[in-house]
Design an enzyme around this catalytic site. Structure first.
Site, PDB file in Angstrom:
ATOM      1  N   CYS A   1      -7.570  -1.903   8.331  1.00  0.00           N
ATOM      2  CA  CYS A   1      -6.197  -1.946   7.794  1.00  0.00           C
ATOM      3  C   CYS A   1      -5.669  -0.543   7.521  1.00  0.00           C
ATOM      4  O   CYS A   1      -4.539  -0.198   7.874  1.00  0.00           O
ATOM      5  CB  CYS A   1      -6.133  -2.804   6.531  1.00  0.00           C
TER       6      CYS A   1
ATOM      7  N   GLU B   1       0.831  -1.208   0.000  1.00  0.00           N
ATOM      8  CA  GLU B   1       0.000   0.000   0.000  1.00  0.00           C
ATOM      9  C   GLU B   1       0.867   1.261   0.000  1.00  0.00           C
ATOM     10  O   GLU B   1       1.763   1.411   0.822  1.00  0.00           O
ATOM     11  CB  GLU B   1      -0.921   0.015   1.231  1.00  0.00           C
TER      12      GLU B   1
ATOM     13  N   HIS C   1      -1.410  -5.876   1.667  1.00  0.00           N
ATOM     14  CA  HIS C   1      -2.626  -6.699   1.628  1.00  0.00           C
ATOM     15  C   HIS C   1      -2.330  -7.978   0.848  1.00  0.00           C
ATOM     16  O   HIS C   1      -1.675  -7.934  -0.194  1.00  0.00           O
ATOM     17  CB  HIS C   1      -3.769  -5.946   0.932  1.00  0.00           C
TER      18      HIS C   1
HETATM   19  N1  PCA Z   1      -8.341  -6.846   6.409  1.00  0.00           N
HETATM   20  C1  PCA Z   1      -9.213  -5.739   6.766  1.00  0.00           C
HETATM   21  C2  PCA Z   1      -9.059  -5.577   8.257  1.00  0.00           C
HETATM   22  C3  PCA Z   1      -8.384  -6.807   8.733  1.00  0.00           C
HETATM   23  C4  PCA Z   1      -7.904  -7.484   7.527  1.00  0.00           C
HETATM   24  O1  PCA Z   1      -7.187  -8.514   7.498  1.00  0.00           O
HETATM   25  C5  PCA Z   1      -8.943  -4.487   5.958  1.00  0.00           C
HETATM   26  O2  PCA Z   1      -8.491  -4.594   4.801  1.00  0.00           O
HETATM   27  O3  PCA Z   1      -9.201  -3.386   6.423  1.00  0.00           O
END
Ligand code: PCA
Length: 189
Positions: free
Chosen positions: A144, A81, A166
């Site tokens: 996240c 990200e 992610h």
């Molecule tokens: N993904 C979520 C919150 C926890 C996770 O593993 C997100 O992308 O915000």
């Protein structure tokens, strides 16, 4: 040379998922990767609390950097990200039942912080390791992003660098590929 310490975090299951590959991948990482000694932390999927726990752990293990990992259902590539934004806008409640709708994380904070780890190089390293990867310009507006923004704000101007990656659902990318991707990303830091 003394190894540097990297705090790596993953999340608990949330929403309709009964597993979260982000923690399973982090848990499977070796204790040492390249120049880094890893310190690992499992986080609850809760606004505020996840960030508070990660910041406390980073201070406790004297981390030189923090790499947080989360699940992005629907994505088919590993996505470092680029940016964390000052917004909380949840489409499902977090694991404590909070469901903020279009609120700032910090009413006095800037609109966004850029990741301070080399996310472009990390993306390339994951691709070079043979795992699909793409740089992402939104970590969403759920827990996240809350964690990423809060880490970057806390360590803004400090030596501690931070970023977020992610990973897909296991049905879209097998766990061993996500683990390989995280190792490649960490080697590139
Ligand atoms: N993904 C979520 C919150 C926890 C996770 O593993 C997100 O992308 O915000």
């Amino acid at each position: 040379m003394e190894p540097k310490t990297l705090l790596v975090t993953g999340f608990m299951p949330f929403g309709s998922e009964d597993r979260n590959p982000s923690w399973e991948a982090v848990d499977a990482l070796p204790e040492r990767i390249g120049a880094w000694k890893l310190c690992k932390l499992l986080l609850p999927v809760e606004f505020d609390r996840a960030a508070a726990l990660a910041i406390r752990a980073a201070e406790a293990c004297r981390a030189d950097a923090v790499l947080s990992v989360g699940l992005a259902a629907g994505r088919t590539a590993v996505t470092p990200e680029y940016v964390g934004v000052n917004v909380r806008d949840a489409s499902i409640p977090d694991n404590a039942g909070q469901k903020p709708a279009g609120e700032p994380i910090d009413p006095n904070g800037p609109a966004a912080f850029f990741s301070t780890l080399p996310v472009r190089a990390m993306t390339k390293a994951i691709q070079d390791a043979g795992v699909p990867a793409k740089l992402s310009y939104t970590a969403g507006t759920y827990v996240c992003n809350d964690l990423l923004y809060s880490l970057l704000k806390r360590f803004s101007g400090a030596a501690v660098r931070a970023a977020f990656v992610h990973i897909p659902l296991e049905q879209d990318l097998p766990l061993d590929r996500s683990i390989r991707a995280l190792i490649a990303a960490i080697e590139a830091i």
